[in-house]
Design an enzyme around this catalytic site. Structure first.
Site, PDB file in Angstrom:
ATOM      1  N   ASP A 541      -3.839   2.034  -1.888  1.00  0.00           N
ATOM      2  CA  ASP A 541      -2.860   1.801  -0.829  1.00  0.00           C
ATOM      3  C   ASP A 541      -1.446   2.191  -1.252  1.00  0.00           C
ATOM      4  OD1 ASP A 541      -3.294  -0.413  -2.618  1.00  0.00           O
ATOM      5  OD2 ASP A 541      -1.875  -1.571  -1.428  1.00  0.00           O
ATOM      6  N   GLU A 542      -0.664   2.566  -0.258  1.00  0.00           N
ATOM      7  CA  GLU A 542       0.798   2.699  -0.337  1.00  0.00           C
ATOM      8  C   GLU A 542       1.269   3.654  -1.426  1.00  0.00           C
ATOM      9  OE1 GLU A 542       2.460  -1.361   1.596  1.00  0.00           O
ATOM     10  OE2 GLU A 542       1.981  -1.512  -0.532  1.00  0.00           O
TER      11      GLU A 542
END
Length: 889
Positions: A541-542
């Protein structure tokens, strides 16, 4: 041990012009004096842009900022000169300080430094100084403010400011009052105080005990309860086959903890596995039949898990008053979803092995079967890996070492020392014990090592390893597991404001060697525990630079006031200037550095395939550049889907299923247990996805008809939204509840955020309610307008569930040692008499008319005549704990 750095002088310069009084102080005396300074925050305006502050020009994301007054009050020793600094934690970036006597510098993550300038005029004993500042976004909840400021001077040991060394945030934070609980003028949430909570709590009413007799959480497919009881006061005669020795021991321990004893003369409990008689929806793992009659208890499982769950259901119908009887009943049951998960983050703040085992106990009792274990992040590495000692020697610790060669810098209120929740890890035997404990309870442990973003703890640790071997002249060993490309000069900032070390480089062979090593060692632990590693969580993620996001505009754009203005020309995507990554782009291996996270996921899937691990799991955004699940080497690829409903999650989940991924719904607006229970600044949690998620809201979640949730919920600002999807939806593989630990520092706080909400998660994972509608492509749900959902049925179902929780399950949690959150009571005055209620019927309410000095039990049948203010709280069934106090004014 408290570890200090020799590099403090490089960032805390001694200033000229010291007074003679200061010169006579030793550095440690100076730090000791500074530690007596008290701190007080006062939020002035959480809608500062609407109040006239030019948040955009200050670079605030989405043009949102807040103003705060910070007051420092000195102790009894004058602070007359510079040469010192105060370090503090702020999850909000500080954009502007209105003082020429001090400056604030952001270091990394939430760590900031406040230090005097050359214009510092001194701080006499007992004197106060006001430091107004502007911060990004909002500070709506007390837990936005972090404890444990600390003082530093060259040659001295840091020291925590005593006034901030507490989990009682009111010690250094004034109440967030007025409209400062609102995010903006369009915020239509209801502030939960005594009167508004009283109205909300009126949605539930107490049910008679006979209505609750024999009821099971989570609800079974079919349940018939008879009037008779089975007397088990003479003990139980167990005859249970087809359970492992470890699981059989668990069952015996559970029965003993419930006050049951074992006797050859007692009521017989027969248990076995037999697939005959399980057809249709019942023919699946975890299914069981349970019959309790005058002849005893008979449990038949479709498999061992089903037999275990049937025994859990038997235990769940024991009367709350402790009487040794079981109601006659017949149950046919099977789980709704194959994946019924709970996620725990021990990286942001560490949680003890005992807390993890306690969570596993309760997961088993409520038939949850997947434990997603988040073992690494920017703020900490939490598992021993043989052969890579730096991961725990450096990466599991936080302390004030500006060089980060002995530990990570402090974060999230941990302060300068590594003797608290900010530091810690599971040694190899600890992890193996957790695995065995989970296996005996039919729970799969899914380890997550987050990458390629959220990897700072790993990167810093491997840099320490690199430096160690380079100092020994062993360049080959130094580079073996290095996670940084030394040519990479990218200027990148993560979502949590960490720099380029937040990302391991996916273009390096050494990064793949690192993953291979870590996966292999963790797989070996699983093998030793007798529970092979079948699912690996990649994270993913991210992997982005926050300053290149949609909330910021370049200073050369046509400027608008609702975006932050920054110089985007100096911002880079992650790995944009890495020569190793550019070579891959030039070779056509990836089209752009944006694709590297998904590319690395495919490479990791090959490692997993080689290790015999059939399932890879990831947060969905980490795989967004993959065409389909077929791009990966593992047999199965799952995604934890974490889009919010009102930002389009009701529609985008279908896209992942269409690409062949198994979808694990992890929606933050329902299933992130780090969000507050209610809209009140005194509650704990982040709130970027929702302002509240209480037990009733989680209970109302419709996992297999996502658009339906628009009729039963609101968006972050308390406003209705509309949902419709025209896409095919085969249904979710599972749901998972997440506890991220940024604001959760202690084990007791962990328990309170998870429980009792996890019971609502278990209900929706196991049981489909009658008010849940089938998904129909094209059907539109408009909050506040359409009435496709049977809201009366939903309310009645919740009322039944809330009564079970309040009148029975909380007592069970008490016996399990769980420090669950007690709901805060609602109250009002009617004709001068106190009216009070609670969201979970059955809990005792106490009130005080003398400011909390003495307490009386509230009796709704004879409401007392009182005058405001009245203090109120609820009390746990075992009488050992109380809720947060509410004051009826």
């Amino acid at each position: 041990m408290r570890i200090l750095s020799g590099s403090i002088a490089s960032v805390v310069p001694l200033l000229l012009g010291l007074s003679s009084a200061h010169a006579e102080q030793t550095p440690q005396q100076l730090v000791d004096a500074l530690s007596a300074i008290s701190v007080k925050f006062q939020v002035l305006d959480n809608q500062a842009a609407e109040g006239g502050v030019d948040c955009s020009s200050l670079g605030a994301d989405w043009g949102a900022c807040n103003t705060v007054n910070l007051t420092l009050t000195n102790g009894d020793t004058e602070i007359s000169s510079g040469g010192w600094a105060l370090y503090f934690h702020s999850i909000r970036q500080i954009l502007k300080l209105d003082s020429d006597q001090f400056k604030i510098t952001h270091l990394t993550g939430d760590l900031h430094r406040l230090e005097p300038t050359e214009k510092f005029g001194g701080l006499p004993a007992g004197a106060s100084i006001s430091l107004p500042y502007t911060g990004e976004y909002w500070q709506l909840f007390d837990t936005d403010f972090m404890p444990r400021w600390y003082a530093v001077a060259e040659g001295a040991e840091p020291k925590v400011l005593a006034a901030t060394d507490t989990e009682d945030l009111s010690a250094f934070l004034a109440p967030i009052d007025g409209d400062n609980w609102k995010r903006n003028n369009n915020d239509n949430n209801a502030l939960m105080k005594a009167e508004t909570r009283f109205e909300k709590n009126k949605r539930v009413s107490a049910l008679d005990a006979s209505t609750l007799r024999g009821q099971i959480i989570p609800s079974p497919l079919k349940l018939d309860v008879s009037a008779e009881d089975l007397d088990i006061s003479n003990g139980l005669a167990l005859s249970i086959s087809d359970l492992s020795d470890a699981t059989r021991s668990v069952v015996r321990e559970q029965m003993a903890a419930a006050g049951l004893n074992f006797s050859g003369e007692g009521a017989p409990i027969m248990g076995r596995v037999d697939v005959d008689g399980f057809e249709g929806d019942l023919a699946k793992s975890g299914a069981y039949h349970l019959n309790i009659t005058s002849e005893g208890v008979d449990v038949v499982g479709y498999d061992e898990a089903g037999l275990f769950y049937g025994l859990q259901s038997m235990l769940s119908v024991l009367p709350a008053d402790g009487s040794l009887t079981l109601p006659h009943l017949s149950v046919e049951d099977a789980p709704r979803l194959a994946y019924r998960g709970a996620f725990l983050d021990v990286a942001r703040n560490f949680h003890s092995k005992q807390a993890v085992l306690r969570l596993l106990d309760q997961m088993a009792a409520y038939k949850l079967n997947k434990f997603h274990f988040h073992l690494s992040d920017d703020e900490g590495w939490r598992i021993e890996v043989p052969g890579l000692p730096e991961l725990t020697e450096v990466g599991s610790k936080r302390c004030h070492d500006l060089s980060e060669t002995t530990c990570l810098l402090p974060q999230l209120g941990s302060g300068p020392f590594s003797d608290n929740f900010g530091s810690g890890h599971f040694a190899r035997p600890d992890y193996i014990e957790i695995l065995k404990y989970a296996k005996a309870r039919h729970i799969e442990v899914i380890p997550e090592i987050d990458m390629p973003a959220h990897a700072r703890a790993a990167v810093v640790s491997m840099e320490a390893r690199y430096q160690r071997f380079m100092s020994e002249g062993n360049e080959e060993a130094a580079n073996e597991f290095r996670l940084l490309d030394p040519t990479d000069t990218s200027n990148t900032t993560s979502v949590q404001f960490y720099g380029p070390r937040s990302y391991l480089n996916p273009c390096l062979d050494s990064s793949k060697r690192f993953v291979t090593k870590v996966v292999g060692e963790i797989a070996a632990m699983h093998a030793e525990a007798g529970t092979p590693l079948t699912t690996w969580h990649f994270g993913g993620d991210e992997a982005k630079n926050i300053y290149l996001g949609g909330g910021y505009q370049d200073l050369n754009d046509d400027l608008v006031p609702w975006k932050g203005t920054v110089d985007k020309s100096v911002q880079d995507k992650p790995w944009e200037k890495s020569q190793a990554c550019q070579a891959m782009v030039d070779a056509g291996t990836v089209g752009d550095v944006d694709e590297l996270s998904s590319y690395f996921a495919t490479e990791v899937s090959k490692i997993l395939k080689d290790k015999g691990i059939p399932i890879m799991q990831a947060w969905q955004d980490g795989l967004k550049h993959a065409a389909s699940a077929a791009d990966f080497a593992t047999d199965t690829v799952r995604v934890n889907f974490w889009d919010t409903q009102y930002w389009g999650g009701f529609d985008s989940a279908q896209d992942w299923a269409a690409k062949g991924f198994e979808v694990i719904l992890s929606n933050p607006d329902y299933l992130y247990l780090d969000m507050p229970y209610e809209v009140n600044p005194a509650e704990r949690g982040y709130y970027w996805a929702t302002r509240y998620s209480d037990e009733a809201k989680v209970f109302s979640f419709a996992p297999n008809n996502l658009p339906q949730n628009a009729e039963t919920s609101v968006d972050r600002d308390g406003n209705f939204f509309t949902a419709k999807s025209d896409k095919p939806w085969p249904g979710a593989t599972g749901i998972s509840a997440q506890l991220w630990s940024e604001t959760v520092r202690t084990d007791a706080q962990m328990d309170a955020m998870i429980f009792p909400r996890l019971l609502s998660v278990a209900e929706r994972a196991w049981h489909r309610a009658a008010w849940e509608q089938d998904y129909e492509p094209g059907r539109e749900y408009i909050g506040g307008e359409t009435t496709h959902v049977d809201h009366d049925a939903l309310r009645a179902d919740w009322n039944h569930f809330a009564n079970l929780v309040g009148k029975r399950e909380l007592a069970r949690l008490d016996r399990g040692g769980v420090s669950y959150r007690l709901p805060v009571p609602g109250a009002t005055l009617a004709d001068g008499k106190l009216k009070a209620n609670t969201a979970l019927p059955g809990l005792a309410i106490e009130y005080s008319t003398d400011g909390g000095s003495s307490w009386q039990t509230y009796d709704a049948a004879t409401p007392p005549a009182v005058a405001t203010p009245v203090h109120l709280r609820t009390k746990s069934p075992d009488g050992t704990r109380t809720s947060r106090v509410e004051i009826l004014q």
